[in-house]
Write an enzyme that holds these catalytic residues in place. Structure first.
Site, mmCIF file in Angstrom:
data_model
loop_
_atom_site.group_PDB
_atom_site.id
_atom_site.type_symbol
_atom_site.label_atom_id
_atom_site.label_comp_id
_atom_site.label_asym_id
_atom_site.label_seq_id
_atom_site.Cartn_x
_atom_site.Cartn_y
_atom_site.Cartn_z
ATOM 1 N N HIS A 14 0.875 -1.196 0.000
ATOM 2 C CA HIS A 14 0.000 0.000 0.000
ATOM 3 C C HIS A 14 0.903 1.235 0.000
ATOM 4 O O HIS A 14 1.496 1.582 1.008
ATOM 5 C CB HIS A 14 -0.899 0.006 1.237
ATOM 6 C CG HIS A 14 -1.886 1.125 1.229
ATOM 7 N ND1 HIS A 14 -3.238 0.923 1.394
ATOM 8 C CD2 HIS A 14 -1.737 2.468 1.074
ATOM 9 C CE1 HIS A 14 -3.872 2.085 1.355
ATOM 10 N NE2 HIS A 14 -2.968 3.042 1.155
ATOM 11 N N HIS A 16 1.566 5.363 -1.676
ATOM 12 C CA HIS A 16 1.221 6.556 -2.468
ATOM 13 C C HIS A 16 2.512 7.134 -3.039
ATOM 14 O O HIS A 16 3.364 7.586 -2.285
ATOM 15 C CB HIS A 16 0.530 7.610 -1.597
ATOM 16 C CG HIS A 16 -0.763 7.127 -1.015
ATOM 17 N ND1 HIS A 16 -1.974 7.327 -1.630
ATOM 18 C CD2 HIS A 16 -1.022 6.417 0.116
ATOM 19 C CE1 HIS A 16 -2.932 6.775 -0.903
ATOM 20 N NE2 HIS A 16 -2.385 6.216 0.156
ATOM 21 N N ARG A 18 2.387 9.486 -5.659
ATOM 22 C CA ARG A 18 2.095 10.800 -6.271
ATOM 23 C C ARG A 18 2.571 10.846 -7.716
ATOM 24 O O ARG A 18 2.702 9.826 -8.361
ATOM 25 C CB ARG A 18 2.691 11.954 -5.434
ATOM 26 C CG ARG A 18 2.447 11.862 -3.934
ATOM 27 C CD ARG A 18 0.984 11.817 -3.560
ATOM 28 N NE ARG A 18 0.798 12.009 -2.123
ATOM 29 C CZ ARG A 18 -0.232 11.573 -1.433
ATOM 30 N NH1 ARG A 18 -1.175 10.865 -2.022
ATOM 31 N NH2 ARG A 18 -0.335 11.805 -0.152
ATOM 32 N N ASN A 42 -5.058 7.480 -6.075
ATOM 33 C CA ASN A 42 -5.752 8.729 -5.718
ATOM 34 C C ASN A 42 -4.958 9.965 -6.144
ATOM 35 O O ASN A 42 -4.661 10.840 -5.348
ATOM 36 C CB ASN A 42 -6.112 8.774 -4.219
ATOM 37 C CG ASN A 42 -4.916 8.742 -3.299
ATOM 38 O OD1 ASN A 42 -3.853 8.234 -3.663
ATOM 39 N ND2 ASN A 42 -5.057 9.291 -2.105
ATOM 40 N N LYS A 100 -9.269 -0.121 -5.971
ATOM 41 C CA LYS A 100 -9.307 0.542 -4.671
ATOM 42 C C LYS A 100 -10.657 1.205 -4.441
ATOM 43 O O LYS A 100 -11.120 1.995 -5.267
ATOM 44 C CB LYS A 100 -8.196 1.606 -4.613
ATOM 45 C CG LYS A 100 -8.119 2.380 -3.293
ATOM 46 C CD LYS A 100 -7.674 1.517 -2.134
ATOM 47 C CE LYS A 100 -7.838 2.209 -0.796
ATOM 48 N NZ LYS A 100 -6.710 3.013 -0.395
ATOM 49 N N HIS A 137 -10.574 1.192 1.738
ATOM 50 C CA HIS A 137 -10.368 2.170 2.807
ATOM 51 C C HIS A 137 -11.608 2.045 3.698
ATOM 52 O O HIS A 137 -12.679 2.540 3.349
ATOM 53 C CB HIS A 137 -10.220 3.582 2.244
ATOM 54 C CG HIS A 137 -9.958 4.601 3.320
ATOM 55 N ND1 HIS A 137 -8.751 5.252 3.456
ATOM 56 C CD2 HIS A 137 -10.734 5.040 4.339
ATOM 57 C CE1 HIS A 137 -8.803 6.053 4.507
ATOM 58 N NE2 HIS A 137 -10.003 5.950 5.061
ATOM 59 N N HIS A 175 -4.779 -0.642 5.816
ATOM 60 C CA HIS A 175 -4.309 0.126 6.991
ATOM 61 C C HIS A 175 -5.260 0.024 8.179
ATOM 62 O O HIS A 175 -5.843 1.011 8.598
ATOM 63 C CB HIS A 175 -4.038 1.592 6.622
ATOM 64 C CG HIS A 175 -5.023 2.261 5.721
ATOM 65 N ND1 HIS A 175 -6.365 2.273 5.966
ATOM 66 C CD2 HIS A 175 -4.847 2.935 4.564
ATOM 67 C CE1 HIS A 175 -6.978 2.926 5.014
ATOM 68 N NE2 HIS A 175 -6.079 3.339 4.148
ATOM 69 N N ASP A 249 1.388 2.592 3.556
ATOM 70 C CA ASP A 249 0.555 3.776 3.353
ATOM 71 C C ASP A 249 1.393 5.046 3.402
ATOM 72 O O ASP A 249 0.904 6.107 3.798
ATOM 73 C CB ASP A 249 -0.593 3.845 4.380
ATOM 74 C CG ASP A 249 -1.707 4.788 3.934
ATOM 75 O OD1 ASP A 249 -1.744 5.145 2.742
ATOM 76 O OD2 ASP A 249 -2.521 5.182 4.789
ATOM 77 N N HIS A 253 3.168 14.535 1.748
ATOM 78 C CA HIS A 253 2.552 15.838 1.523
ATOM 79 C C HIS A 253 3.623 16.885 1.811
ATOM 80 O O HIS A 253 4.395 16.725 2.759
ATOM 81 C CB HIS A 253 1.383 16.084 2.494
ATOM 82 C CG HIS A 253 0.197 15.206 2.253
ATOM 83 N ND1 HIS A 253 -0.803 15.537 1.372
ATOM 84 C CD2 HIS A 253 -0.151 14.016 2.788
ATOM 85 C CE1 HIS A 253 -1.723 14.581 1.365
ATOM 86 N NE2 HIS A 253 -1.351 13.649 2.216
ATOM 87 N N ALA A 265 -3.996 14.766 5.593
ATOM 88 C CA ALA A 265 -3.748 13.475 6.252
ATOM 89 C C ALA A 265 -2.708 12.702 5.458
ATOM 90 O O ALA A 265 -2.799 12.627 4.236
ATOM 91 C CB ALA A 265 -5.035 12.672 6.319
HETATM 92 O O1 DOR Z 1 -3.546 9.483 5.651
HETATM 93 C C1 DOR Z 1 -3.869 9.176 4.509
HETATM 94 N N1 DOR Z 1 -3.281 9.742 3.432
HETATM 95 N N2 DOR Z 1 -4.842 8.287 4.330
HETATM 96 C C2 DOR Z 1 -5.330 8.019 3.119
HETATM 97 O O2 DOR Z 1 -6.234 7.220 3.033
HETATM 98 C C3 DOR Z 1 -4.848 8.733 1.924
HETATM 99 C C4 DOR Z 1 -3.506 9.243 2.127
HETATM 100 C C5 DOR Z 1 -3.071 10.258 1.094
HETATM 101 O O3 DOR Z 1 -3.254 10.008 -0.088
HETATM 102 O O4 DOR Z 1 -2.487 11.268 1.485
HETATM 103 ZN ZN ZN Z 2 -3.401 5.021 1.498
#
Ligand code: DOR
Ligand code: ZN
Length: 351
Positions: A14, A16, A18, A42, A100, A137, A175, A249, A253, A265
């Site tokens: 899992h 991300h 970007r 996402n 997803k 999720h 998660h 996960d 950011h 988040a």
């Molecule tokens: O904390 C998170 N950040 N939870 C998620 O489900 C998405 C993720 C994000 O893409 O930043």
């Molecule tokens: Zn995630």
């Protein structure tokens, strides 16, 4: 005391990554640790078609450091209107590994997500037929539900009926953060239900978000829970059960978007994830189960072959990098940044 551990190259089930400059910056940290990753869809806009996933996979491969081997396993972002034929084509063409499901509004970039399971019944039928995993999720989006109860409510109101309606559908509850979810997944005997667990939910409880002030770099979704839940997650993760596996996960950011009036988040754990997970297994006296959690259970659930090669971690005290610089001069704060880690991943080039 064990001073060094060598395991088959692990997978991050899992992640991300970007896109664009952020992708170029964060990808090497995952590549250093993992052979493959299940890549979350996402983006903005989300990855909803075979063509978009193919193009995104190509951008990831282009961003790989020279000479590195890493396989991004792509996922499709499920919407109310997703066409089952697109999912089937993507799976058969080996572009989509999984789908997803974000309940609409549950988390970052989930606004195009699913508003009701009845809206996606046709897609789930086809996935069940194909043996294609659904990654969930698992949080209720009912605004009247307390933020700390959203996962438990989702289990009762959404997941249980979904599993009953689609009795052969393979599902990963992503998660997990609660004792209820840990017990729910552990109780399944069919082998078609599994869960990923992040390093932050194994190492910290919700106090971490409030120690001496508001700490946005411990904020993710689902949010950290109270201690009893952390302990339950540690029990199942280190138990040797095949139903639980590694999924960081890691969700980068820019610092300013987290340290804000309405902060994003997500916790960027890619630089320290394996060391952090190993600390948990070490503390629990369960080093013998670490390889299964990191390198075997996930790939077996997904029907993937074992990775070639190994990684080695040695017992050493090192300081995690506090932050990672972005190309635009901004930065991303690292999970456990500045903290002392008790294990070090041996860089393959110096091994
Ligand atoms: O904390 C998170 N950040 N939870 C998620 O489900 C998405 C993720 C994000 O893409 O930043
Ligand atoms: Zn995630």
């Amino acid at each position: 005391m064990v001073q060094s551990i060598t395991l088959r190259r692990p997978d991050d089930m899992h992640l991300h990554l970007r896109d664009d400059a952020m992708l170029r910056t964060v990808l090497p940290y995952s590549v250093r640790q993992f052979a493959r990753a299940i890549v979350m869809p996402n983006l903005k806009p989300p990855v909803t078609t075979v063509a978009a996933a193919r193009a995104y996979r190509e951008r990831i491969l282009q961003a790989l450091p020279a000479g590195s081997a890493f396989e991004p396993l792509m996922t499709c972002y499920l919407c109310d209107g997703t066409d089952a034929a697109e999912i089937e084509a993507g799976f058969k063409e080996r572009v989509f590994t999984a789908v997803k499901l974000y309940p609409a509004g549950a988390t970052t970039h989930s606004e195009y997500g699913v508003t009701g399971i009845d809206r996606i019944a046709r897609v789930l039928d086809v996935m069940q037929e194909l043996g294609m995993p659904l990654l969930i999720h698992g949080e209720s989006t009912d605004p009247s539900v307390d933020v700390f109860d959203r996962e438990a409510v989702f289990l009762d109101h959404t997941l249980k009926p979904l599993l009953d309606t689609f009795p052969a559908l393979k599902v990963v509850l992503e998660h997990i953060t609660t004792e209820q979810a840990a017990n729910f997944v552990a109780a399944d005997t069919s082998g078609r239900l599994a869960a990923t667990i992040t390093p932050q939910h194994l190492l910290f409880n919700r106090n971490a978000m409030f120690t001496g002030g508001l700490r946005p770099h411990y904020y993710c979704l689902p949010v950290l829970k109270r201690e009893q839940h952390r302990l339950a997650l540690r029990r199942v993760a280190t138990s040797g059960s095949r139903a639980f596996f590694l999924g960081t996960d890691s969700a980068p950011h820019e610092r300013g978007t987290k340290e804000a009036a309405c902060g994003c988040a997500g916790i960027f754990s890619a630089p320290t994830a394996l060391e952090a997970y190993l600390t948990v297994f070490d503390e629990e006296g369960a080093l013998e189960h670490f390889e299964a959690f990191a390198s075997e259970n996930g790939r077996r659930f997904y029907g993937l072959p074992p990775n070639e090669g190994t990684v080695t971690l040695t017992r050493e005290r090192i300081n995690a990098p506090r932050s990672i610089a972005l190309e635009n001069g901004k930065s991303i704060e690292t999970f456990m940044g500045g903290d002392e880690l008790r294990w070090r991943l041996v860089d393959p080039s110096n091994a």
